[in-house]
Design a protein around this motif. Structure first.
Motif, PDB file in Angstrom:
ATOM      1  N   UNK A 197       0.812  -1.221   0.000  1.00 41.56           N
ATOM      2  CA  UNK A 197       0.000   0.000   0.000  1.00 41.56           C
ATOM      3  C   UNK A 197       0.847   1.274   0.000  1.00 41.56           C
ATOM      4  N   UNK A 198       2.186   1.126   0.167  1.00 35.40           N
ATOM      5  CA  UNK A 198       3.058   2.302   0.175  1.00 35.40           C
ATOM      6  C   UNK A 198       4.414   1.847  -0.346  1.00 35.40           C
ATOM      7  N   UNK A 199       4.865   2.499  -1.433  1.00 38.97           N
ATOM      8  CA  UNK A 199       6.111   2.105  -2.090  1.00 38.97           C
ATOM      9  C   UNK A 199       7.222   3.090  -1.725  1.00 38.97           C
ATOM     10  N   UNK A 200       8.369   2.533  -1.314  1.00 40.93           N
ATOM     11  CA  UNK A 200       9.497   3.381  -0.960  1.00 40.93           C
ATOM     12  C   UNK A 200      10.746   2.970  -1.744  1.00 40.93           C
ATOM     13  N   UNK A 201      11.740   3.855  -1.728  1.00 41.17           N
ATOM     14  CA  UNK A 201      13.092   3.476  -2.091  1.00 41.17           C
ATOM     15  C   UNK A 201      13.999   3.745  -0.901  1.00 41.17           C
ATOM     16  N   UNK A 202      15.130   3.048  -0.862  1.00 41.18           N
ATOM     17  CA  UNK A 202      16.230   3.387   0.036  1.00 41.18           C
ATOM     18  C   UNK A 202      17.328   3.956  -0.873  1.00 41.18           C
ATOM     19  N   UNK A 203      18.547   4.109  -0.342  1.00 43.67           N
ATOM     20  CA  UNK A 203      19.538   4.759  -1.210  1.00 43.67           C
ATOM     21  C   UNK A 203      20.950   4.256  -1.082  1.00 43.67           C
ATOM     22  N   UNK A 223       2.988  -2.555   7.934  1.00 41.47           N
ATOM     23  CA  UNK A 223       2.380  -1.445   7.186  1.00 41.47           C
ATOM     24  C   UNK A 223       2.052  -1.755   5.718  1.00 41.47           C
ATOM     25  N   UNK A 224       2.470  -2.896   5.218  1.00 38.54           N
ATOM     26  CA  UNK A 224       2.314  -3.122   3.780  1.00 38.54           C
ATOM     27  C   UNK A 224       3.220  -2.219   2.967  1.00 38.54           C
ATOM     28  N   UNK A 225       4.356  -1.850   3.548  1.00 40.83           N
ATOM     29  CA  UNK A 225       5.338  -1.013   2.856  1.00 40.83           C
ATOM     30  C   UNK A 225       6.302  -1.909   2.100  1.00 40.83           C
ATOM     31  N   UNK A 226       6.511  -1.614   0.829  1.00 37.47           N
ATOM     32  CA  UNK A 226       7.504  -2.343   0.054  1.00 37.47           C
ATOM     33  C   UNK A 226       8.585  -1.379  -0.416  1.00 37.47           C
ATOM     34  N   UNK A 227       9.828  -1.782  -0.201  1.00 37.34           N
ATOM     35  CA  UNK A 227      10.927  -1.075  -0.840  1.00 37.34           C
ATOM     36  C   UNK A 227      11.165  -1.755  -2.181  1.00 37.34           C
ATOM     37  N   UNK A 283      -0.222   6.436   6.267  1.00 36.95           N
ATOM     38  CA  UNK A 283      -0.112   4.985   6.101  1.00 36.95           C
ATOM     39  C   UNK A 283      -0.523   4.321   7.406  1.00 36.95           C
ATOM     40  N   UNK A 284      -1.605   3.582   7.357  1.00 36.75           N
ATOM     41  CA  UNK A 284      -2.095   2.933   8.565  1.00 36.75           C
ATOM     42  C   UNK A 284      -1.557   1.514   8.680  1.00 36.75           C
ATOM     43  N   UNK A 285      -1.409   1.067   9.934  1.00 37.25           N
ATOM     44  CA  UNK A 285      -0.962  -0.310  10.146  1.00 37.25           C
ATOM     45  C   UNK A 285      -2.010  -1.279   9.602  1.00 37.25           C
ATOM     46  N   UNK A 286      -1.524  -2.404   9.077  1.00 32.92           N
ATOM     47  CA  UNK A 286      -2.432  -3.384   8.483  1.00 32.92           C
ATOM     48  C   UNK A 286      -3.434  -3.911   9.489  1.00 32.92           C
ATOM     49  N   UNK A 287      -2.988  -4.087  10.730  1.00 25.39           N
ATOM     50  CA  UNK A 287      -3.904  -4.583  11.759  1.00 25.39           C
ATOM     51  C   UNK A 287      -5.061  -3.598  11.976  1.00 25.39           C
ATOM     52  N   UNK A 288      -4.753  -2.323  11.938  1.00 27.58           N
ATOM     53  CA  UNK A 288      -5.790  -1.310  12.112  1.00 27.58           C
ATOM     54  C   UNK A 288      -6.808  -1.368  10.979  1.00 27.58           C
ATOM     55  N   UNK A 289      -6.317  -1.647   9.772  1.00 23.47           N
ATOM     56  CA  UNK A 289      -7.226  -1.740   8.627  1.00 23.47           C
ATOM     57  C   UNK A 289      -8.145  -2.947   8.733  1.00 23.47           C
ATOM     58  N   UNK A 290      -7.687  -3.961   9.480  1.00 21.24           N
ATOM     59  CA  UNK A 290      -8.518  -5.156   9.672  1.00 21.24           C
ATOM     60  C   UNK A 290      -9.623  -4.906  10.694  1.00 21.24           C
ATOM     61  N   UNK A 291      -9.324  -4.055  11.714  1.00 22.65           N
ATOM     62  CA  UNK A 291     -10.261  -3.856  12.834  1.00 22.65           C
ATOM     63  C   UNK A 291     -11.532  -3.114  12.404  1.00 22.65           C
TER      64      UNK A 291
END
Length: 445
Positions: free
Chosen positions: A268-274, A292-296, A437-445
């Motif tokens: 749900x949220x795409x990042x890069x590192x460096x 968080x469902x964050x993918x780098x 960006x909400x935590x995945x657990x919160x999105x389930x509740x």
């Protein structure tokens, strides 16, 4: 009303076990080559390992993967670091350097399998002046272990592959090959070398195609996995096994894109590192995915680490065509050396952090951020590599200027003492929450 938690189909990489076995087998081959009458060559990965590949009975180990493997083993790495510090070497010295020196000083090395062995002393070493300490890394090790070493001068200029740059490095490489023959008392096989140059440039080009596929939403690969997948191109890019591996990987990643198979189920949220990651703390990547469902989707570092890229006239980050695609002659030793230098002095391996300079690095980071459709950036101020950390805050600021949220966190690629995991998680928590960006657990509740 709560947001709906995203969900994509996932599947493990079918080629994953191949990647693991290739790495383990190669490290073991490097250790065992003396039993077969061959030699070990330890080479910095900057520019190319392939300059040594005309020696038929040599196993060429990339020094950076060799050191990163040490850094991964937290307790063993600390033993190596402390061995250096007892001799007066400071905490600020390159993490890779101290992990290698420390392993040599203790006389031990830990393989990817976890087995502890006697330190596999190389017979020949070569390095490029990538970072301020890179050549000193090899000089001190060579003097301590009585190993012949050859040090390349890599000038800091941009544009990166001017005719003067190509000629300067080609002359050094030709001289190195003659030196290598004298020191090893072995003939350098030009026919083998030319084939190895073709293998490396083709393998690197396959990597660029794989990384371009990671622009897809959902992304088929995550960065923690990518760190393992770069290994063949950083240890044996000159071999057919590397090319065959990346051909299979490209086919599988294309299939994942076609079927919408995600690396992270709830992306749900795409990042890069460096930069080089803090190797002892790669669990941070999995924590972001699960919480968080964050993918780098990668970084300028790992995207260019095993491929060759350039910026086009519009500022897009695009693959460099291979010398064969450019119609460059590859019939003699010098032609092959020149073609390899031309190909690798674009944004390839680690040259982007040295030849290019901070300003163009920042432009390249912006290009990657936009083309790979990222939502934010979590950037490592790497105390273990001042070369990479230099300009790191400026890189964050450049992204923010483009409207891309970004933060820095402090760590070290080779010293586990320099990252506070609890603090880093809190920083990331705050960054993600401030960007909705909400935590995945919160999105389930």
């Amino acid at each position: 009303m709560a947001k709906k938690k995203p969900k994509y189909p996932t599947a493990p990489l079918k080629i994953w076990n191949d990647a693991k076995s290739l790495r383990s087998n190669f490290f073991q081959e490097y250790v065992d080559i003396h039993k077969k009458g061959g030699i070990r060559i330890l080479s910095a990965t900057g520019i190319s390992l392939t300059f040594s590949a005309g020696i038929r009975d040599a196993v060429i180990m990339g020094a950076e993967p060799f050191a990163a493997n040490t850094a991964f083993w937290n307790d063993f790495s600390l033993q190596c670091l402390e061995a250096c510090e007892r001799l007066g070497w400071s905490r600020e010295i390159c993490g890779y350097t101290k992990n290698t020196w420390g392993a040599a000083l203790t006389g031990k090395y830990k393989l990817p399998t976890g087995e502890v062995i006697d330190f596999p002393t190389p017979d020949i070493m070569t390095s490029f002046s990538l970072a301020p300490c890179h050549n000193k890394w090899f000089q001190y090790l060579g003097e301590t272990k009585n190993v012949p070493f050859y040090l390349f001068d890599l000038p800091k200029v941009y544009p990166y592959n001017t005719e003067s740059m190509i000629k300067y490095l080609t002359v050094q490489a030709m001289d190195y090959i003659e030196w290598l023959e004298k020191k090893t008392k072995r003939k350098f096989d030009d026919e083998l070398f030319i084939e190895c140059v073709k293998n490396e440039t083709r393998s690197f080009h396959k990597w660029t195609q794989i990384m371009e596929l990671n622009k897809a939403v959902p992304a088929p690969l995550d960065e923690k996995t990518i760190f393992s997948l770069v290994v063949p191109n950083l240890t044996f890019p000159y071999r057919k096994e590397a090319l065959e591996f990346y051909e299979k990987l490209l086919e599988e990643v294309q299939e994942r894109v076609d079927k919408g198979i995600a690396a992270v189920e709830h992306e749900q949220f795409r990042i890069i590192t460096d930069a080089i990651p803090p190797w002892p703390y790669l669990s941070l990547w999995r924590w972001m995915e699960k919480e968080y469902g964050v993918i780098s989707i990668g970084s300028p570092y790992c995207i260019a680490l095993a491929g060759s890229w350039m910026l086009d006239d519009e500022g897009n980050f695009i693959p460099v065509p291979t010398p064969e695609e450019k119609g460059m002659p590859l019939n003699t030793r010098e032609e092959a050396v020149r073609a390899l230098v031309w190909y690798k002095t674009h944004f390839a391996t680690e040259t982007l952090y040295t030849i290019a300079g901070a300003k163009i690095q920042h432009e390249m980071t912006v290009a990657v951020a936009k083309q790979w459709k990222i939502d934010g950036a979590i950037l490592h101020l790497n105390r273990g590599c001042t070369m990479q950390a230099l300009g790191g805050v400026g890189g964050k600021n450049r992204l923010v200027e483009e409207g891309i949220p970004a933060i820095n966190y402090e760590g070290n690629d080779g010293d586990p003492r320099d990252l506070n995991m609890a603090l880093t998680r809190r920083q990331i928590d705050a960054f993600l929450e401030s960007n909705g960006v909400e935590k995945l657990k919160k999105l389930e509740d």
